[in-house]
Design an enzyme around this catalytic site. Structure first.
Site, PDB file in Angstrom:
ATOM      1  N   ARG A   1       0.833  -1.207   0.000  1.00  0.00           N
ATOM      2  CA  ARG A   1       0.000   0.000   0.000  1.00  0.00           C
ATOM      3  C   ARG A   1       0.866   1.255   0.000  1.00  0.00           C
ATOM      4  O   ARG A   1       1.870   1.330   0.720  1.00  0.00           O
ATOM      5  CB  ARG A   1      -0.951  -0.008   1.191  1.00  0.00           C
ATOM      6  CG  ARG A   1      -1.935  -1.155   1.098  1.00  0.00           C
ATOM      7  CD  ARG A   1      -3.276  -0.873   1.734  1.00  0.00           C
ATOM      8  NE  ARG A   1      -4.202  -1.952   1.370  1.00  0.00           N
ATOM      9  CZ  ARG A   1      -5.059  -1.891   0.366  1.00  0.00           C
ATOM     10  NH1 ARG A   1      -5.155  -0.808  -0.368  1.00  0.00           N
ATOM     11  NH2 ARG A   1      -5.851  -2.919   0.089  1.00  0.00           N
ATOM     12  N   ASP A   2       0.442   2.223  -0.828  1.00  0.00           N
ATOM     13  CA  ASP A   2       1.145   3.516  -0.888  1.00  0.00           C
ATOM     14  C   ASP A   2       0.916   4.260   0.426  1.00  0.00           C
ATOM     15  O   ASP A   2      -0.198   4.313   0.950  1.00  0.00           O
ATOM     16  CB  ASP A   2       0.609   4.332  -2.064  1.00  0.00           C
ATOM     17  CG  ASP A   2       1.484   5.532  -2.386  1.00  0.00           C
ATOM     18  OD1 ASP A   2       2.059   5.561  -3.478  1.00  0.00           O
ATOM     19  OD2 ASP A   2       1.569   6.452  -1.538  1.00  0.00           O
ATOM     20  N   ILE A   3       1.979   4.862   0.940  1.00  0.00           N
ATOM     21  CA  ILE A   3       1.907   5.533   2.239  1.00  0.00           C
ATOM     22  C   ILE A   3       1.057   6.806   2.171  1.00  0.00           C
ATOM     23  O   ILE A   3       0.512   7.237   3.184  1.00  0.00           O
ATOM     24  CB  ILE A   3       3.333   5.847   2.751  1.00  0.00           C
ATOM     25  CG1 ILE A   3       3.367   5.945   4.245  1.00  0.00           C
ATOM     26  CG2 ILE A   3       3.914   7.085   2.093  1.00  0.00           C
ATOM     27  CD1 ILE A   3       4.777   5.919   4.826  1.00  0.00           C
TER      28      ILE A   3
ATOM     29  N   ASN B   1       5.031   6.640 -13.226  1.00  0.00           N
ATOM     30  CA  ASN B   1       5.719   7.924 -13.371  1.00  0.00           C
ATOM     31  C   ASN B   1       7.192   7.652 -13.646  1.00  0.00           C
ATOM     32  O   ASN B   1       7.822   6.843 -12.963  1.00  0.00           O
ATOM     33  CB  ASN B   1       5.574   8.746 -12.089  1.00  0.00           C
ATOM     34  CG  ASN B   1       4.137   9.117 -11.809  1.00  0.00           C
ATOM     35  OD1 ASN B   1       3.373   9.384 -12.730  1.00  0.00           O
ATOM     36  ND2 ASN B   1       3.753   9.118 -10.538  1.00  0.00           N
TER      37      ASN B   1
ATOM     38  N   VAL C   1      10.630   8.237  -6.585  1.00  0.00           N
ATOM     39  CA  VAL C   1      11.433   7.116  -6.083  1.00  0.00           C
ATOM     40  C   VAL C   1      12.047   6.376  -7.280  1.00  0.00           C
ATOM     41  O   VAL C   1      11.321   5.860  -8.138  1.00  0.00           O
ATOM     42  CB  VAL C   1      10.577   6.147  -5.237  1.00  0.00           C
ATOM     43  CG1 VAL C   1      11.437   5.001  -4.721  1.00  0.00           C
ATOM     44  CG2 VAL C   1       9.900   6.879  -4.090  1.00  0.00           C
TER      45      VAL C   1
ATOM     46  N   HIS D   1       8.059   1.433 -10.141  1.00  0.00           N
ATOM     47  CA  HIS D   1       6.821   1.106  -9.433  1.00  0.00           C
ATOM     48  C   HIS D   1       5.647   1.492 -10.300  1.00  0.00           C
ATOM     49  O   HIS D   1       5.652   2.541 -10.934  1.00  0.00           O
ATOM     50  CB  HIS D   1       6.736   1.806  -8.073  1.00  0.00           C
ATOM     51  CG  HIS D   1       7.005   3.275  -8.107  1.00  0.00           C
ATOM     52  ND1 HIS D   1       8.275   3.790  -8.285  1.00  0.00           N
ATOM     53  CD2 HIS D   1       6.182   4.350  -7.998  1.00  0.00           C
ATOM     54  CE1 HIS D   1       8.225   5.112  -8.270  1.00  0.00           C
ATOM     55  NE2 HIS D   1       6.964   5.482  -8.112  1.00  0.00           N
TER      56      HIS D   1
ATOM     57  N   HIS E   1       1.772   2.417  -9.976  1.00  0.00           N
ATOM     58  CA  HIS E   1       0.687   2.769  -9.059  1.00  0.00           C
ATOM     59  C   HIS E   1      -0.588   2.111  -9.576  1.00  0.00           C
ATOM     60  O   HIS E   1      -0.934   2.266 -10.757  1.00  0.00           O
ATOM     61  CB  HIS E   1       0.429   4.281  -9.061  1.00  0.00           C
ATOM     62  CG  HIS E   1       1.549   5.120  -8.537  1.00  0.00           C
ATOM     63  ND1 HIS E   1       1.530   5.685  -7.281  1.00  0.00           N
ATOM     64  CD2 HIS E   1       2.713   5.518  -9.104  1.00  0.00           C
ATOM     65  CE1 HIS E   1       2.637   6.404  -7.099  1.00  0.00           C
ATOM     66  NE2 HIS E   1       3.372   6.321  -8.186  1.00  0.00           N
TER      67      HIS E   1
HETATM   68  P1  DGP Z   1       6.319   8.486  -7.583  1.00  0.00           P
HETATM   69  O1  DGP Z   1       6.068   9.958  -7.466  1.00  0.00           O
HETATM   70  O2  DGP Z   1       5.613   7.883  -8.773  1.00  0.00           O
HETATM   71  O3  DGP Z   1       7.778   8.141  -7.533  1.00  0.00           O
HETATM   72  O4  DGP Z   1       5.607   7.840  -6.320  1.00  0.00           O
HETATM   73  C1  DGP Z   1       6.256   7.447  -5.151  1.00  0.00           C
HETATM   74  C2  DGP Z   1       5.189   6.957  -4.204  1.00  0.00           C
HETATM   75  O5  DGP Z   1       5.828   6.277  -3.155  1.00  0.00           O
HETATM   76  C3  DGP Z   1       4.330   8.059  -3.566  1.00  0.00           C
HETATM   77  O6  DGP Z   1       2.970   7.891  -3.966  1.00  0.00           O
HETATM   78  C4  DGP Z   1       4.476   7.830  -2.071  1.00  0.00           C
HETATM   79  C5  DGP Z   1       5.082   6.458  -1.971  1.00  0.00           C
HETATM   80  N1  DGP Z   1       5.987   6.284  -0.870  1.00  0.00           N
HETATM   81  C6  DGP Z   1       7.081   7.060  -0.598  1.00  0.00           C
HETATM   82  N2  DGP Z   1       7.703   6.596   0.497  1.00  0.00           N
HETATM   83  C7  DGP Z   1       7.016   5.497   0.899  1.00  0.00           C
HETATM   84  C8  DGP Z   1       7.184   4.568   1.976  1.00  0.00           C
HETATM   85  O7  DGP Z   1       8.108   4.646   2.788  1.00  0.00           O
HETATM   86  N3  DGP Z   1       6.274   3.571   2.065  1.00  0.00           N
HETATM   87  C9  DGP Z   1       5.236   3.436   1.175  1.00  0.00           C
HETATM   88  N4  DGP Z   1       4.393   2.415   1.359  1.00  0.00           N
HETATM   89  N5  DGP Z   1       5.055   4.286   0.151  1.00  0.00           N
HETATM   90  C10 DGP Z   1       5.941   5.298   0.025  1.00  0.00           C
END
Ligand code: DGP
Length: 126
Positions: free
Chosen positions: A34-36, A97, A106, A110, A112
């Protein structure tokens, strides 16, 4: 120019178990969690376990086994979340992205997977 993978990125740390996550699915080559900062009722990130920076890096250099596993993992997550239209779900959106214009934060591939509400049309912000 090739890609240099930074193994200190946050998803590499998640894969090494250094940072907790809420796992939805794990396969041999992938993790879905799950996205944080969820932007919809369902917001899951699907990542390969291998060191790939972004989608084209993965598509051009990953093994066929990894690519199949990644694609199937996304399909399995849509089923687990019951959002796949084929079994009556209301649908979802996949986003990868990439790079500067794609606003990738990041540097580990990944996808989404967002769902659970009407998502509107794409690219409204121009
Ligand atoms: P992007 O902008 O496409 O690189 O999205 C990175 C996503 O990663 C963003 O929606 C928030 C998520 N995210 C960042 N740090 C963490 C984390 O520590 N844990 C989780 N589960 N998601 C994270």
């Amino acid at each position: 120019m090739g890609y240099l993978y930074d193994d200190q990125n946050i998803f590499a740390k998640i894969l090494r178990g250094e940072i907790p996550n809420t796992t939805v699915l794990e396969t041999e080559h992938c993790l879905a969690f799950r996205d944080i900062s969820a932007q919809a009722p369902e917001h899951v990130l699907v990542i390969p376990k291998g060191p790939y920076v972004c989608f084209d890096h993965f598509a051009n250099t990953a093994s066929a086994e990894e690519i199949v596993d990644f694609t199937r993992a996304i399909g399995q997550v849509t089923s687990a979340l019951k959002v796949d239209p084929g079994t009556g779900g209301d649908g979802y959106r996949l986003l990868a992205n990439t790079g500067k214009d794609g606003v990738q934060d990041v540097p580990h591939l990944h996808v989404h997977l967002v769902a659970g509400r009407p998502l509107g049309r794409m690219l409204r912000d121009g």
